[in-house]
Design a protein around this motif. Structure first.
Motif, PDB file in Angstrom:
ATOM      1  N   GLY A 130       0.815  -0.801  -0.033  1.00 47.47           N
ATOM      2  CA  GLY A 130       0.191   0.181  -0.187  1.00 47.47           C
ATOM      3  C   GLY A 130       0.291   1.344   0.079  1.00 47.47           C
ATOM      4  N   GLY A 131       1.848   1.361   1.373  1.00 44.31           N
ATOM      5  CA  GLY A 131       2.758   2.603   1.180  1.00 44.31           C
ATOM      6  C   GLY A 131       3.674   2.385  -0.682  1.00 44.31           C
ATOM      7  N   ALA A 132       3.701   1.301  -1.466  1.00 43.33           N
ATOM      8  CA  ALA A 132       4.440   1.554  -2.353  1.00 43.33           C
ATOM      9  C   ALA A 132       3.564   2.442  -3.648  1.00 43.33           C
ATOM     10  N   THR A 138       0.935   8.822  -5.768  1.00 43.34           N
ATOM     11  CA  THR A 138       1.550  10.785  -5.845  1.00 43.34           C
ATOM     12  C   THR A 138       2.326  11.327  -6.567  1.00 43.34           C
ATOM     13  N   GLY A 139       3.527  10.527  -6.387  1.00 44.33           N
ATOM     14  CA  GLY A 139       4.063  11.128  -7.275  1.00 44.33           C
ATOM     15  C   GLY A 139       4.444  11.218  -7.921  1.00 44.33           C
ATOM     16  N   ASP A 146      -1.014  17.462 -11.545  1.00 43.26           N
ATOM     17  CA  ASP A 146      -2.345  17.096 -11.123  1.00 43.26           C
ATOM     18  C   ASP A 146      -2.689  15.890  -9.819  1.00 43.26           C
ATOM     19  N   TYR A 147      -3.514  17.204  -9.170  1.00 43.80           N
ATOM     20  CA  TYR A 147      -3.698  17.286  -7.697  1.00 43.80           C
ATOM     21  C   TYR A 147      -4.646  16.719  -7.301  1.00 43.80           C
ATOM     22  N   VAL A 148      -5.244  15.618  -7.625  1.00 43.37           N
ATOM     23  CA  VAL A 148      -7.088  14.911  -7.625  1.00 43.37           C
ATOM     24  C   VAL A 148      -6.933  14.502  -6.506  1.00 43.37           C
ATOM     25  N   TYR A 154       2.542  17.898  -0.325  1.00 49.19           N
ATOM     26  CA  TYR A 154       3.842  17.928   0.653  1.00 49.19           C
ATOM     27  C   TYR A 154       3.745  16.880   2.346  1.00 49.19           C
ATOM     28  N   PRO A 155       2.650  16.938   2.810  1.00 51.77           N
ATOM     29  CA  PRO A 155       2.299  16.096   4.201  1.00 51.77           C
ATOM     30  C   PRO A 155       1.656  14.758   3.528  1.00 51.77           C
ATOM     31  N   LEU A 156       1.210  14.567   2.127  1.00 54.22           N
ATOM     32  CA  LEU A 156       1.460  12.727   2.337  1.00 54.22           C
ATOM     33  C   LEU A 156       2.559  12.375   1.812  1.00 54.22           C
TER      34      LEU A 156
END
Length: 408
Positions: A130-132, A138-139, A146-148, A154-156
């Motif tokens: 899940g983390g990968a 997000t990267g 594309d900030y959907v 930054y915090p995410l």
């Protein structure tokens, strides 16, 4: 024929096995470790402990450590570290997907937990997978502008990186001895990864690795060019800042946000309206027009622009007034202090940014008025912008309205 993924014979690919999984795992071990290190360097480059305006993870606690203030030498440092971070992340996507494909039968093994230790291992795998996926998705979305996703990138990305890398380290510690044994053994061991009823092979395992490597090479070749100018940038087909330069002439190099996007009113930047307010020791303050700035000693510096999305420009020739000289105007003649920079831009996460004293003191740190022999264009920050060696692009504030020198 088995129809349920919970049945071992459902997974029939003859390619799956400990050897293939181990090869992919070793590649990811080195690649993800470098990703994490360059990510921490990117975090440090913002100097988040300097001022709240630089800190996008205020609740970070002990996770927000870094070992040094961000330096100004070499001047291309952020261009290198962030370019590696983003380009490597995209290049590793085929390897990550192949690794997940190689171990997918393990996600469907029954019973779900044979013991407490096995249950903890399965839980760590959920965090790892899940983390990968979260970090890579997000990267890539950030690179594509594309900030959907909900919330700030930054915090995410920061907190997600710690969850992912913690699970990754735990998995590597547990599995690396087994992976090394698998790589040394020519004979395949029987594990749940090996199908009990394999289909006829259509490609060898080495052929599969060549296919994955070719995918990574293709992504590299269509991404890495955005860290350069000219013809190489046009090879970056998969990124918003690839393709031809946005203009020609002295200002014909890449920008991130235009003046129109930032809401800069041309009436604010005219010669009659615009004044730079410089504040310093004991409340001392001066207001300077652009004409008055031109009367101050002028200096030049060849510096790139490099942004968190991984793109950068080659060195551009900037000319303007040194930040330390502006600090001297308001009482800091002995030692350069920190500075808070404020833009005419009214909205956006980095319309205000702080720079450390070592950045102010560097003789290449300028309030730039010209670039490549011509006045700044509106999109490059006219009437004045900050340019600092090795700093992330968002800290090189455009459309500067106020400089406040002092301890932050």
């Amino acid at each position: 024929m088995a129809r349920s993924p919970f049945t071992p014979s459902f997974w029939r690919s003859p390619l799956r096995g400990p050897w293939l999984t181990s090869v992919l795992g070793v590649v990811l071990l080195g690649g993800i470790t470098l990703l994490f290190v360059t990510g921490l360097l990117s975090y440090a480059a913002y100097n988040p402990d300097l001022s709240p305006v630089n800190d996008k993870t205020p609740d970070k606690g002990i996770l927000g450590f870094y070992l040094f203030s961000w330096p100004t030498d070499p001047h291309w440092l952020y261009r290198l570290t962030q370019g590696v971070h983003v380009t490597l992340g995209i290049t590793l996507i085929p390897v990550l997907l192949a690794k997940l494909w190689s171990v997918v039968p393990k996600l469907f093994t029954l019973p779900p937990a044979r013991s407490l230790a096995h249950a903890l291992e399965r839980l760590s795998l959920l965090l790892l997978v899940g983390g990968a996926l979260f970090e890579f998705v997000t990267g890539v979305l950030n690179v594509q502008l594309d900030y959907v996703f909900p919330g700030s990138f930054y915090p995410l990305h920061f907190y997600g990186a710690w969850v992912f890398f913690t699970a990754f380290v735990a998995h590597a510690v547990l599995k690396m001895p087994l992976a090394l044994r698998n790589l040394r053994h020519l004979k395949e061991e029987r594990t749940e990864l090996v199908s009990p009823n394999p289909a006829e092979p259509t490609v060898s395992r080495r052929g599969a690795l060549w296919f994955v490597g070719g995918g990574s090479l293709l992504l590299f070749l269509t991404t890495a060019g955005r860290s350069f100018d000219g013809a190489l940038r046009e090879t970056a087909l998969l990124t918003p800042h690839g393709g031809a330069e946005p203009a020609s002439g002295p200002g014909g190099f890449q920008i991130n946000k235009t003046a129109a996007y930032a809401g800069i009113d041309p009436a604010q930047t005219g010669e009659e309206a615009w004044r730079l307010v410089v504040t310093g020791r004991d409340g001392r303050s001066v207001r300077l027009s652009r004409a008055e700035l031109l009367q101050l000693p002028s200096h030049s510096a060849s510096l790139p622009i490099a942004c968190v999305e991984g793109w950068s420009t080659s060195d551009q020739e900037w000319r303007g007034v040194r930040l330390r000289d502006l600090a001297a105007l308001v009482g800091y003649g002995d030692a350069a202090p920190d500075v808070l920079v404020e833009s005419l831009q009214r909205h956006g996460a980095f319309r205000r940014a702080a720079l450390r004293a070592n950045q102010v003191a560097d003789p290449r740190s300028l309030l730039a008025l010209f670039v490549n022999g011509a006045e700044l264009t509106p999109d490059h920050g006219h009437p004045a912008r900050i340019i600092v060696p090795a700093a992330p692009g968002v800290l090189n504030t455009k459309w500067v309205a106020r400089l406040t020198f002092g301890d932050l």
